[in-house]
Design an enzyme around this catalytic site. Structure first.
Site, PDB file in Angstrom:
ATOM      1  N   ARG A  26      16.421  -1.568  -2.924  1.00 27.83           N
ATOM      2  CA  ARG A  26      15.383  -2.138  -3.798  1.00 27.83           C
ATOM      3  C   ARG A  26      15.908  -2.272  -5.227  1.00 27.83           C
ATOM      4  O   ARG A  26      15.631  -3.274  -5.896  1.00 27.83           O
ATOM      5  CB  ARG A  26      14.126  -1.243  -3.757  1.00 27.83           C
ATOM      6  CG  ARG A  26      12.906  -1.862  -4.416  1.00 27.83           C
ATOM      7  CD  ARG A  26      11.624  -1.126  -4.062  1.00 27.83           C
ATOM      8  NE  ARG A  26      11.380  -1.146  -2.627  1.00 27.83           N
ATOM      9  CZ  ARG A  26      11.644  -0.123  -1.804  1.00 27.83           C
ATOM     10  NH1 ARG A  26      12.126   1.014  -2.259  1.00 27.83           N
ATOM     11  NH2 ARG A  26      11.432  -0.235  -0.507  1.00 27.83           N
TER      12      ARG A  26
ATOM     13  N   GLY B 285       0.835  -1.192   0.000  1.00 24.24           N
ATOM     14  CA  GLY B 285       0.000   0.000   0.000  1.00 24.24           C
ATOM     15  C   GLY B 285       0.874   1.247   0.000  1.00 24.24           C
ATOM     16  O   GLY B 285       0.382   2.360   0.156  1.00 24.24           O
ATOM     17  N   ASN B 286       2.177   1.058  -0.154  1.00 26.38           N
ATOM     18  CA  ASN B 286       3.125   2.169  -0.076  1.00 26.38           C
ATOM     19  C   ASN B 286       3.341   2.762  -1.480  1.00 26.38           C
ATOM     20  O   ASN B 286       3.903   2.096  -2.359  1.00 26.38           O
ATOM     21  CB  ASN B 286       4.445   1.641   0.518  1.00 26.38           C
ATOM     22  CG  ASN B 286       5.486   2.728   0.690  1.00 26.38           C
ATOM     23  OD1 ASN B 286       5.707   3.523  -0.203  1.00 26.38           O
ATOM     24  ND2 ASN B 286       6.141   2.733   1.839  1.00 26.38           N
TER      25      ASN B 286
ATOM     26  N   ASP C 294       9.411  -6.152   1.748  1.00 33.80           N
ATOM     27  CA  ASP C 294       9.513  -5.656   3.111  1.00 33.80           C
ATOM     28  C   ASP C 294      10.893  -5.042   3.254  1.00 33.80           C
ATOM     29  O   ASP C 294      11.901  -5.642   2.854  1.00 33.80           O
ATOM     30  CB  ASP C 294       9.299  -6.762   4.144  1.00 33.80           C
ATOM     31  CG  ASP C 294       8.966  -6.146   5.496  1.00 33.80           C
ATOM     32  OD1 ASP C 294       7.873  -5.571   5.633  1.00 33.80           O
ATOM     33  OD2 ASP C 294       9.817  -6.201   6.416  1.00 33.80           O
ATOM     34  N   SER C 295      10.915  -3.838   3.776  1.00 35.38           N
ATOM     35  CA  SER C 295      12.172  -3.101   3.784  1.00 35.38           C
ATOM     36  C   SER C 295      12.254  -2.210   5.001  1.00 35.38           C
ATOM     37  O   SER C 295      11.272  -2.018   5.713  1.00 35.38           O
ATOM     38  CB  SER C 295      12.279  -2.272   2.508  1.00 35.38           C
ATOM     39  OG  SER C 295      11.047  -1.650   2.221  1.00 35.38           O
TER      40      SER C 295
ATOM     41  N   PHE D  66      10.691   8.910  -1.122  1.00 36.33           N
ATOM     42  CA  PHE D  66       9.663   8.726  -0.100  1.00 36.33           C
ATOM     43  C   PHE D  66      10.336   8.278   1.197  1.00 36.33           C
ATOM     44  O   PHE D  66      11.547   8.044   1.246  1.00 36.33           O
ATOM     45  CB  PHE D  66       8.620   7.694  -0.570  1.00 36.33           C
ATOM     46  CG  PHE D  66       9.144   6.283  -0.671  1.00 36.33           C
ATOM     47  CD1 PHE D  66       9.852   5.876  -1.795  1.00 36.33           C
ATOM     48  CD2 PHE D  66       8.942   5.357   0.348  1.00 36.33           C
ATOM     49  CE1 PHE D  66      10.342   4.581  -1.898  1.00 36.33           C
ATOM     50  CE2 PHE D  66       9.422   4.051   0.249  1.00 36.33           C
ATOM     51  CZ  PHE D  66      10.125   3.665  -0.881  1.00 36.33           C
ATOM     52  N   GLY D  67       9.526   8.132   2.224  1.00 41.22           N
ATOM     53  CA  GLY D  67      10.002   7.574   3.489  1.00 41.22           C
ATOM     54  C   GLY D  67      11.199   8.305   4.067  1.00 41.22           C
ATOM     55  O   GLY D  67      11.214   9.532   4.185  1.00 41.22           O
TER      56      GLY D  67
ATOM     57  N   LYS E  63      18.802   6.647  -7.872  1.00 42.53           N
ATOM     58  CA  LYS E  63      18.432   5.923  -6.644  1.00 42.53           C
ATOM     59  C   LYS E  63      18.391   4.416  -6.936  1.00 42.53           C
ATOM     60  O   LYS E  63      18.891   3.620  -6.151  1.00 42.53           O
ATOM     61  CB  LYS E  63      17.076   6.408  -6.097  1.00 42.53           C
ATOM     62  CG  LYS E  63      16.713   5.661  -4.809  1.00 42.53           C
ATOM     63  CD  LYS E  63      15.371   5.990  -4.186  1.00 42.53           C
ATOM     64  CE  LYS E  63      15.089   5.002  -3.052  1.00 42.53           C
ATOM     65  NZ  LYS E  63      13.747   5.102  -2.476  1.00 42.53           N
TER      66      LYS E  63
ATOM     67  N   GLU F 143      -0.889  -8.525   8.698  1.00 43.44           N
ATOM     68  CA  GLU F 143      -0.093  -8.235   9.890  1.00 43.44           C
ATOM     69  C   GLU F 143       1.337  -8.740   9.702  1.00 43.44           C
ATOM     70  O   GLU F 143       1.538  -9.899   9.318  1.00 43.44           O
ATOM     71  CB  GLU F 143      -0.726  -8.909  11.106  1.00 43.44           C
ATOM     72  CG  GLU F 143      -0.452  -8.138  12.380  1.00 43.44           C
ATOM     73  CD  GLU F 143      -0.873  -8.919  13.608  1.00 43.44           C
ATOM     74  OE1 GLU F 143      -0.267  -8.713  14.665  1.00 43.44           O
ATOM     75  OE2 GLU F 143      -1.797  -9.748  13.466  1.00 43.44           O
TER      76      GLU F 143
HETATM   77  P1  ITT Z   1       3.704  -2.313   2.724  1.00 42.66           P
HETATM   78  O1  ITT Z   1       3.933  -3.207   3.916  1.00 42.66           O
HETATM   79  O2  ITT Z   1       2.252  -2.168   2.369  1.00 42.66           O
HETATM   80  O3  ITT Z   1       4.570  -2.673   1.555  1.00 42.66           O
HETATM   81  P2  ITT Z   1       4.996  -0.292   4.342  1.00 42.66           P
HETATM   82  O4  ITT Z   1       5.295   1.157   4.133  1.00 42.66           O
HETATM   83  O5  ITT Z   1       4.326  -0.672   5.635  1.00 42.66           O
HETATM   84  O6  ITT Z   1       4.139  -0.791   3.101  1.00 42.66           O
HETATM   85  P3  ITT Z   1       7.285  -1.823   5.168  1.00 42.66           P
HETATM   86  O7  ITT Z   1       6.520  -2.521   6.244  1.00 42.66           O
HETATM   87  O8  ITT Z   1       8.225  -2.627   4.311  1.00 42.66           O
HETATM   88  O9  ITT Z   1       6.309  -1.108   4.143  1.00 42.66           O
HETATM   89  O10 ITT Z   1       8.054  -0.626   5.842  1.00 42.66           O
HETATM   90  C1  ITT Z   1       9.108  -0.008   5.202  1.00 42.66           C
HETATM   91  C2  ITT Z   1       9.457   1.296   5.891  1.00 42.66           C
HETATM   92  O11 ITT Z   1      10.757   1.696   5.487  1.00 42.66           O
HETATM   93  C3  ITT Z   1       8.494   2.419   5.517  1.00 42.66           C
HETATM   94  O12 ITT Z   1       8.439   3.375   6.555  1.00 42.66           O
HETATM   95  C4  ITT Z   1       9.181   3.001   4.293  1.00 42.66           C
HETATM   96  O13 ITT Z   1       8.830   4.352   4.057  1.00 42.66           O
HETATM   97  C5  ITT Z   1      10.660   2.827   4.646  1.00 42.66           C
HETATM   98  N1  ITT Z   1      11.408   2.564   3.409  1.00 42.66           N
HETATM   99  C6  ITT Z   1      11.506   1.399   2.725  1.00 42.66           C
HETATM  100  N2  ITT Z   1      12.183   1.561   1.580  1.00 42.66           N
HETATM  101  C7  ITT Z   1      12.519   2.858   1.538  1.00 42.66           C
HETATM  102  C8  ITT Z   1      13.187   3.655   0.595  1.00 42.66           C
HETATM  103  O14 ITT Z   1      13.614   3.166  -0.560  1.00 42.66           O
HETATM  104  N3  ITT Z   1      13.362   4.948   0.884  1.00 42.66           N
HETATM  105  C9  ITT Z   1      12.911   5.478   2.026  1.00 42.66           C
HETATM  106  N4  ITT Z   1      12.230   4.812   2.957  1.00 42.66           N
HETATM  107  C10 ITT Z   1      12.027   3.501   2.711  1.00 42.66           C
END
Ligand code: ITT
Length: 202
Positions: free
Chosen positions: A181, A15-16, A73-74, A152-153, A175, A44
């Site tokens: 990724r 959902g990201n 998952d990241s 993002f993030g 990037k 979950e």
């Molecule tokens: P989904 O589980 O629905 O995929 P999520 O955002 O909850 O979405 P994760 O549980 O994998 O995904 O959490 C990953 C976190 O790390 C989340 O806060 C992301 O914004 C951050 N993140 C992951 N990859 C990133 C990137 O390439 N750049 C910046 N932040 C990243």
């Protein structure tokens, strides 16, 4: 023959929005018709590792939708915080801004800025079997203030030392070259192509 060339429907189990846009670039030259996991279907994340959580998400979404699913998952692992936020990266605050502020606050006065991003990607089939698992890692430094508008993030606070740029200051292509990724995608692409030829009838 026709079927060999037809598009594979794969459900993207995220959902990201930031991840979605990076996956769109991966699929651009693959015979894939991507669709998003149903809104409101949340999984979950009960695993202790990125790989476990990617598997949990891919399997649940594949079973729910009846299509192959791909999940990522990241997260960000920071040396001075003993690896935190790690698998809790998305749960470290309510918004990207809050999560960034928390990290910077916890690192205040700390000169050890080493960190890495990790990504685990899993492809599962509708019967719940795991078809592919790959991972990628990107080492960097946590900046003292956020920089850049892209991505993002945690992108504005994660710098690739050799470039002196945060992920949020890079083009999408740059990037992808340096990111966790992007590195996982490089391994994933040939495996997906092989999977498509092993399963010629989607
Ligand atoms: P989904 O589980 O629905 O995929 P999520 O955002 O909850 O979405 P994760 O549980 O994998 O995904 O959490 C990953 C976190 O790390 C989340 O806060 C992301 O914004 C951050 N993140 C992951 N990859 C990133 C990137 O390439 N750049 C910046 N932040 C990243």
């Amino acid at each position: 023959m026709l079927k060999d060339k037809s598009l594979r429907t794969i459900c993207l189990a995220t959902g990201n929005q930031g991840k979605i846009s990076e996956f769109e670039s991966l699929f651009v030259d693959l015979p894939v018709k991507m669709y998003l996991k149903p809104k409101g279907f949340e999984v979950e994340e009960t695993g202790d590792t990125f790989a476990e959580n990617a598997r949990i998400k891919a399997i649940s979404v594949a079973r729910e939708t009846g299509y192959w699913a791909i999940a990522d998952d990241s997260g960000l692992c920071i040396k001075a915080l003993n690896g935190a936020p790690g698998v809790f990266s998305s749960r470290y605050g309510k918004s990207d801004l809050e999560r960034i502020q928390r990290v910077l606050g916890e690192l205040e006065g700390c000169d050890v800025r080493n960190a890495y991003f990790s990504a685990a990607i899993c492809v599962a089939s509708e019967d719940g079997s795991v078809l592919i698992e790959v991972a990628g890692l990107s080492k960097g430094l946590i900046t003292f203030t956020p920089r850049g508008e892209r991505g993002f993030g945690y992108d504005p606070i994660f710098e690739i030392e050799s470039l002196g740029l945060t992920f949020a200051e890079m083009t999408k292509q740059k990037k992808a070259e340096f990111s966790h990724r992007g590195k996982a995608f490089k391994k994933l692409k040939p495996l997906l192509k092989k999977l498509f030829s092993d399963y010629p009838f989607p």
